[in-house]
Design a protein around this motif. Structure first.
Motif, PDB file in Angstrom:
ATOM      1  N   GLY A 108       0.745  -0.170  10.649  1.00 45.78           N
ATOM      2  CA  GLY A 108       0.531  -0.426   9.278  1.00 45.78           C
ATOM      3  C   GLY A 108      -0.977  -1.270   8.993  1.00 45.78           C
ATOM      4  O   GLY A 108      -2.017  -1.127   9.851  1.00 45.78           O
ATOM      5  N   GLY A 109      -0.907  -1.589   7.730  1.00 45.76           N
ATOM      6  CA  GLY A 109      -2.341  -2.241   7.436  1.00 45.76           C
ATOM      7  C   GLY A 109      -2.330  -3.539   8.210  1.00 45.76           C
ATOM      8  O   GLY A 109      -3.635  -3.911   8.286  1.00 45.76           O
ATOM      9  N   CYS A 110      -1.302  -4.233   8.432  1.00 46.31           N
ATOM     10  CA  CYS A 110      -1.528  -5.533   9.222  1.00 46.31           C
ATOM     11  C   CYS A 110      -2.252  -5.253  10.575  1.00 46.31           C
ATOM     12  O   CYS A 110      -3.154  -6.030  10.852  1.00 46.31           O
ATOM     13  CB  CYS A 110      -0.004  -6.080   9.588  1.00 46.31           C
ATOM     14  N   LEU A 113      -5.868  -4.787   9.986  1.00 47.14           N
ATOM     15  CA  LEU A 113      -6.654  -5.791   9.760  1.00 47.14           C
ATOM     16  C   LEU A 113      -6.898  -6.597  10.911  1.00 47.14           C
ATOM     17  O   LEU A 113      -8.168  -7.184  11.186  1.00 47.14           O
ATOM     18  CB  LEU A 113      -6.025  -6.723   8.704  1.00 47.14           C
ATOM     19  N   TRP A 136      -3.960 -12.455  -0.200  1.00 41.86           N
ATOM     20  CA  TRP A 136      -2.500 -12.292   0.394  1.00 41.86           C
ATOM     21  C   TRP A 136      -2.611 -13.260   1.564  1.00 41.86           C
ATOM     22  O   TRP A 136      -3.186 -13.432   2.440  1.00 41.86           O
ATOM     23  CB  TRP A 136      -2.433 -10.766   1.144  1.00 41.86           C
ATOM     24  N   ASN A 189      -3.640  -8.213  -4.312  1.00 37.40           N
ATOM     25  CA  ASN A 189      -2.306  -8.769  -3.853  1.00 37.40           C
ATOM     26  C   ASN A 189      -2.773 -10.492  -3.658  1.00 37.40           C
ATOM     27  O   ASN A 189      -3.516 -10.477  -2.468  1.00 37.40           O
ATOM     28  CB  ASN A 189      -1.335  -8.269  -2.848  1.00 37.40           C
ATOM     29  N   ASP A 217      -9.615  -3.913   2.394  1.00 38.27           N
ATOM     30  CA  ASP A 217      -8.120  -3.792   2.421  1.00 38.27           C
ATOM     31  C   ASP A 217      -7.627  -2.826   1.508  1.00 38.27           C
ATOM     32  O   ASP A 217      -7.486  -3.491   0.353  1.00 38.27           O
ATOM     33  CB  ASP A 217      -7.598  -5.083   2.495  1.00 38.27           C
ATOM     34  N   ALA A 219      -4.238  -1.269   0.643  1.00 36.78           N
ATOM     35  CA  ALA A 219      -3.085  -1.112   0.911  1.00 36.78           C
ATOM     36  C   ALA A 219      -2.119  -0.394  -0.200  1.00 36.78           C
ATOM     37  O   ALA A 219      -1.104  -0.096  -0.164  1.00 36.78           O
ATOM     38  CB  ALA A 219      -2.432  -2.678   1.281  1.00 36.78           C
ATOM     39  N   TYR A 220      -2.849  -0.281  -1.338  1.00 38.83           N
ATOM     40  CA  TYR A 220      -1.927   0.185  -2.600  1.00 38.83           C
ATOM     41  C   TYR A 220      -2.678   1.428  -3.361  1.00 38.83           C
ATOM     42  O   TYR A 220      -2.387   1.602  -4.438  1.00 38.83           O
ATOM     43  CB  TYR A 220      -1.917  -0.690  -3.514  1.00 38.83           C
ATOM     44  N   SER A 249      -3.202   1.183   4.540  1.00 43.39           N
ATOM     45  CA  SER A 249      -1.806   1.409   4.759  1.00 43.39           C
ATOM     46  C   SER A 249      -1.293   2.531   3.819  1.00 43.39           C
ATOM     47  O   SER A 249      -1.624   3.026   2.960  1.00 43.39           O
ATOM     48  CB  SER A 249      -1.272  -0.174   4.222  1.00 43.39           C
ATOM     49  N   ASP A 251       2.195   2.412   3.862  1.00 46.10           N
ATOM     50  CA  ASP A 251       3.443   1.926   3.714  1.00 46.10           C
ATOM     51  C   ASP A 251       4.027   1.675   2.291  1.00 46.10           C
ATOM     52  O   ASP A 251       5.100   1.692   2.012  1.00 46.10           O
ATOM     53  CB  ASP A 251       3.384   0.544   4.384  1.00 46.10           C
ATOM     54  N   LYS A 252       3.050   1.586   1.316  1.00 40.29           N
ATOM     55  CA  LYS A 252       3.319   1.233  -0.069  1.00 40.29           C
ATOM     56  C   LYS A 252       3.547   2.516  -0.629  1.00 40.29           C
ATOM     57  O   LYS A 252       4.227   3.153  -1.278  1.00 40.29           O
ATOM     58  CB  LYS A 252       2.342   0.527  -0.785  1.00 40.29           C
ATOM     59  N   ARG A 260       5.431   1.184   9.683  1.00 40.59           N
ATOM     60  CA  ARG A 260       4.392   0.452  10.034  1.00 40.59           C
ATOM     61  C   ARG A 260       3.207   1.787  10.343  1.00 40.59           C
ATOM     62  O   ARG A 260       2.948   1.906  11.481  1.00 40.59           O
ATOM     63  CB  ARG A 260       4.584  -0.208  11.457  1.00 40.59           C
TER      64      ARG A 260
HETATM   65  N1  PMP Z   1      -2.720  -5.935   2.732  1.00 39.26           N
HETATM   66  C1  PMP Z   1      -2.164  -6.235   1.713  1.00 39.26           C
HETATM   67  C2  PMP Z   1      -3.132  -6.812   0.517  1.00 39.26           C
HETATM   68  C3  PMP Z   1      -0.742  -6.341   1.426  1.00 39.26           C
HETATM   69  O1  PMP Z   1      -0.289  -6.648   0.394  1.00 39.26           O
HETATM   70  C4  PMP Z   1      -0.074  -5.629   2.581  1.00 39.26           C
HETATM   71  C5  PMP Z   1       1.430  -5.817   2.740  1.00 39.26           C
HETATM   72  N2  PMP Z   1       1.953  -6.630   1.726  1.00 39.26           N
HETATM   73  C6  PMP Z   1      -0.806  -5.268   3.676  1.00 39.26           C
HETATM   74  C7  PMP Z   1      -2.198  -5.360   3.893  1.00 39.26           C
HETATM   75  C8  PMP Z   1      -0.137  -4.901   4.993  1.00 39.26           C
HETATM   76  O2  PMP Z   1       0.620  -3.662   4.900  1.00 39.26           O
HETATM   77  P1  PMP Z   1       1.505  -3.145   6.171  1.00 39.26           P
HETATM   78  O3  PMP Z   1       2.818  -3.451   5.541  1.00 39.26           O
HETATM   79  O4  PMP Z   1       0.871  -1.635   6.041  1.00 39.26           O
HETATM   80  O5  PMP Z   1       1.265  -3.916   7.191  1.00 39.26           O
END
Ligand code: PMP
Length: 399
Positions: A108-110, A113, A136, A189, A217, A219-220, A249, A251-252, A260
Motif C-alpha cells: 500500500g501507500g503506507c 511512505l 493525514w 487528505n 504522496d 494516494a488518490y 497507492s 488502494d483507492k 495493500r
Molecule cells: N496517503 C494518504 C494521504 C492516504 O489518505 C492514505 C490512505 N488513507 C494513504 C496514503 C495510504 O494508502 P494505503 O491504504 O494504500 O496504505
C-alpha cells in the motif's frame, strides 16, 4: 539482577490509546438510528452506500483464479510488471522512460511512505522533512518512526477555508538543500484543498532551485479531476527536481483497500545512483516485510495488461469521480458557507466546526465524522446529502 517486576518484559509497555477513527467506527456501528450517517471512515461508497468490488477487479480475479500457476515467492521488489504499468500511469509515457527513476512494489501507500522514510534514514544525512499541517494523521507515525525529524508549517486554515500558499513558501525558505518536502499529489487528505497548477509551477521551480527533495504522496490519482490532471503537479515536480520520492497507492482508485497495493518510486541524480537506490530499497524492504503481498498487484497488472479490462476500469474510475464531484456540487449549492467544497478535490473536506459541534452532530443527529471536522464526501448518499448539509449549516457561524 533486575528487580522482579522488570523481568516481565511486557509489563514495561505503555498502554496505547485506541485509534480515534476506530473508536468512531465502533460508536457508529452501535448506533441504532436508521438515518445515521457515517462520514468518518475513508472508503468510497456508491449511491447505495456500499463499497463493492469493482467489476474490472472481479474479472481480473476470475482470470487469476483460472490461470495463476504458482504461489511461489516473488522477490522484495514485488511484481515487476505491476510496477512498470503503474509507473506509466503515475509519470506518463515520457517521464516513465527516465532511467533515473526506480520503483518497487510496496504494501500500500503506507508501505511506500515508510520505505521512503527508511531510505532517507539509510543515507545517514541530516535531512529534515517539511510537513504542511493539517495532514493525514498517519504521516507523522509512518515517517517519524524512521527517525527523520519533521518540521511543521501551516498549509491550510480550516476557519478561513484557504490554502496558505504564501506561508508555505516562506516556511520552505528555511529548508536547506537535501531537506525533504512532503506533498500530497492530489486530493489532499484531510482538507481536499489542492495546489493550483500555477502554485505547483512556483513550488516545483523553488524545490528544484534550492535542491530540496519532494516526497509526494499520491494516494488518490483519478479521484480528483481525472488520472492525467491529478498527476500533473507530481510529474512537473519530479521532472524538475534532481531527486524525488513518490509514494503511490492503488488502494483507492482500484478499490483494493485491504489488499495493500502500492509502490514507491525514487528519482536519483543519475542512472548509476538510481541503481544503488534500487538495491537499498530491496534490502530495506527485506528488513520490514520481506516482500509485498501479491494479490492486489496481480489484479492491477491483469487489468492494465488487458485492453478491455483497462477500459472498464477507466469507466468505473470516472463513475466514482463523477459521483464525488456531484456530491461536492450538491453540498456547495446547499449553503453559501459550504461553497468552498466544490473547489476542492477527492474524498475529504474539513468543516469549520469545533469539537463540541462535531460531538453535537453525532449525539443529536447520528452524524459520525472525525473530531477535526474532516468528513468523507464519498460517504454521503443521494438521500442523505441534503439533510447532512442542512444539519451542518445549522452549526456554522453566520457568513
Ligand atoms: N496517503 C494518504 C494521504 C492516504 O489518505 C492514505 C490512505 N488513507 C494513504 C496514503 C495510504 O494508502 P494505503 O491504504 O494504500 O496504505
Amino acid at each position: 539482577m533486575m528487580a522482579n517486576g522488570e523481568t516481565r518484559l511486557f509489563d514495561r509497555l505503555e498502554p496505547q490509546k485506541p485509534d480515534a477513527l476506530l473508536s468512531l467506527i465502533g460508536l457508529c456501528r452501535a448506533d441504532p438510528r436508521s438515518d445515521k450517517i457515517d462520514v468518518g471512515v475513508g472508503v468510497y461508497r456508491d449511491a447505495a452506500g456500499g463499497t463493492p468490488i469493482l467489476r474490472s477487479v472481479k474479472a481480473a480475479e476470475r482470470i487469476l483464479l483460472e490461470t495463476q500457476e504458482t504461489k511461489a515467492y516473488l522477490g522484495p521488489e514485488g511484481d515487476a510488471r505491476f510496477v512498470e504499468l503503474v509507473r506509466a500511469i503515475v509519470f506518463g509515457d515520457d517521464l516513465a522512460k527516465d532511467e533515473r527513476i526506480v520503483g518497487v512494489q510496496t504494501p500500500g501507500g503506507c508501505g511506500a511512505l515508510r520505505l521512503g522514510a527508511e531510505l532517507v534514514r539509510a543515507t545517514g544525512a541530516n535531512a529534515r522533512i517539511f510537513v504542511g499541517q493539517p495532514t493525514w494523521p498517519n504521516h507523522a507515525p509512518l515517517i517519524g518512526c524512521a527517525g527523520v525529524p519533521m518540521v511543521d508549517y501551516t498549509y491550510y486554515d480550516p476557519q478561513a477555508r484557504t490554502v496558505r500558499f504564501d506561508e508555505m513558501m516562506s516556511a520552505l525558505e528555511d529548508a536547506s538543500a537535501g531537506d525533504i518536502v512532503l506533498l500530497h499529489g492530489c486530493c489532499h487528505n484531510p482538507t481536499g484543498a489542492d495546489l493550483s497548477l500555477d502554485q505547483w509551477d512556483t513550488l516545483s521551480r523553488f524545490i528544484a532551485d534550492r535542491g530540496l527533495i519532494p516526497f509526494i504522496d499520491l494516494a488518490y490519482q483519478g479521484l480528483g479531476n481525472g488520472l492525467e490532471a491529478d498527476a500533473a503537479g507530481t510529474r512537473m515536480t519530479v521532472e524538475r527536481a534532481e531527486q524525488a520520492l513518490v509514494a503511490q497507492s492503488c488502494d483507492k482508485n482500484f478499490g483494493l483497500y485491504r489488499e495493500r497495493t502500492g509502490s514507491l518510486f525514487v528519482k536519483a541524480a543519475g542512472a548509476g545512483a538510481a541503481e544503488i537506490v534500487y538495491g537499498n530499497l530491496l534490502s530495506l524492504a527485506r528488513t520490514m516485510w520481506s516482500m509485498p503481498p501479491d494479490h492486489g498487484a496481480a489484479v492491477v497488472r491483469t487489468i492494465l495488461d488487458d485492453a478491455d479490462l483497462r477500459a472498464d476500469w477507466h469507466a468505473e474510475l470516472k463513475e466514482m469521480l463523477a459521483r464525488i464531484r456531484g456530491l461536492r456540487a450538491r453540498l456547495a449549492a446547499a449553503d453559501p458557507r459550504l461553497a468552498y467544497i466544490d473547489d476542492q478535490n477527492g474524498m475529504f473536506s474539513i468543516l469549520p466546526l469545533t469539537k463540541d459541534q462535531v460531538a453535537a452532530l453525532r449525539d443529536e443527529a447520528g452524524i459520525y465524522m472525525a473530531g477535526s471536522g474532516r468528513f468523507n464526501v464519498a460517504g454521503l448518499s443521494d438521500e442523505n446529502v441534503d439533510r447532512f448539509a442542512a444539519l451542518v449549516a445549522a452549526q456554522l457561524p453566520e457568513a
